[in-house]
Scaffold this motif. Sequence first.
Motif, short mmCIF file in Angstrom:
data_model
loop_
_atom_site.label_atom_id
_atom_site.label_comp_id
_atom_site.label_asym_id
_atom_site.label_seq_id
_atom_site.Cartn_x
_atom_site.Cartn_y
_atom_site.Cartn_z
N TRP A 3 0.87 -1.18 0.00
CA TRP A 3 0.00 0.00 0.00
C TRP A 3 0.90 1.22 0.00
O TRP A 3 1.90 1.26 0.73
CB TRP A 3 -0.91 0.02 1.24
CG TRP A 3 -1.70 1.29 1.37
CD1 TRP A 3 -2.46 1.90 0.40
CD2 TRP A 3 -1.81 2.13 2.53
NE1 TRP A 3 -3.03 3.05 0.88
CE2 TRP A 3 -2.65 3.22 2.19
CE3 TRP A 3 -1.29 2.06 3.82
CZ2 TRP A 3 -2.96 4.22 3.09
CZ3 TRP A 3 -1.61 3.06 4.72
CH2 TRP A 3 -2.45 4.13 4.36
N TYR A 4 0.59 2.20 -0.83
CA TYR A 4 1.44 3.37 -0.96
C TYR A 4 1.61 4.14 0.36
O TYR A 4 2.63 4.79 0.58
CB TYR A 4 0.89 4.32 -2.03
CG TYR A 4 1.18 3.87 -3.44
CD1 TYR A 4 2.49 3.78 -3.90
CD2 TYR A 4 0.15 3.54 -4.32
CE1 TYR A 4 2.77 3.36 -5.19
CE2 TYR A 4 0.42 3.13 -5.62
CZ TYR A 4 1.74 3.05 -6.05
OH TYR A 4 2.01 2.64 -7.34
N PRO A 38 -1.55 -4.19 -5.48
CA PRO A 38 -1.90 -3.21 -4.45
C PRO A 38 -2.95 -3.81 -3.51
O PRO A 38 -4.00 -4.26 -3.95
CB PRO A 38 -2.48 -2.04 -5.26
CG PRO A 38 -3.02 -2.69 -6.50
CD PRO A 38 -2.10 -3.84 -6.80
N ALA A 46 -5.52 1.29 -4.56
CA ALA A 46 -5.47 0.13 -5.46
C ALA A 46 -6.10 0.50 -6.80
O ALA A 46 -5.58 0.16 -7.87
CB ALA A 46 -6.18 -1.05 -4.83
N TYR A 87 -3.71 2.67 -8.70
CA TYR A 87 -2.61 1.88 -9.23
C TYR A 87 -3.02 1.20 -10.54
O TYR A 87 -2.28 1.25 -11.54
CB TYR A 87 -2.17 0.82 -8.22
CG TYR A 87 -1.10 -0.11 -8.76
CD1 TYR A 87 0.25 0.23 -8.68
CD2 TYR A 87 -1.45 -1.32 -9.36
CE1 TYR A 87 1.23 -0.61 -9.19
CE2 TYR A 87 -0.48 -2.16 -9.88
CZ TYR A 87 0.86 -1.80 -9.78
OH TYR A 87 1.82 -2.63 -10.30
#
Length: 205
Positions: free
Chosen positions: A53-54, A83, A94, A97
């Motif tokens: 996860w970013y 993601p 997600a 992404y």
Amino acid sequence: MKKFLVSGIATALFAISASSMAADFVAGKDYKVLANPGTVEVPGKIEVREFFWYGCPHCFILEPHMQTWLKKMPKDVNFVRTPAAMNPVWEQNARGYYVSEALGVRKRTHLPLFHAINEGNQQIFDQASQAKFFVNYGVPEAKFNSMYNSFAITSKVAQAKKLAQQYQLSGVPAVVVNGKYVVQGQDATVTDVVSYLVEKERKAK
């Protein structure tokens, strides 16, 4: 002569040490063995799937190690980024992404987005903030927004959720090797264990 001899001994000891380290990786301690293995995307190749996860600081710390590992990734390995969409906030990223992937900008935006969030303290978690971020990489907001909740993106998010559940993930980062093993952590040991498991799968073929 003595200098070369000492150097040779040191090299040999390092090799033995590295081999011993690899041999010391054990199930239940360094990695988890899945009771119900999953299928791989590319039959015949050993799959390495990274869940992230970013907004996860641990994923951010692990990322440089993954990037280094990818540069020397064996040809019989198929690497897949997934993601994690394990809660509503993560699902927003997600979706972003998968939109970036569909539009062909993912390679240019992946690391900058990680850095913007984890070093720049930018709150790029919802649809609007992500749309504005991707504008910097040539993606019109209207285009991003039109794809964000599309059937294609929603299907990919649903698959990511299903895989996380199947692999019994409780958090990220998590690297799943060939649908059989889960490796978690944030340092270089993760990639060492992944390489060990890849070799284990290669020998099992």
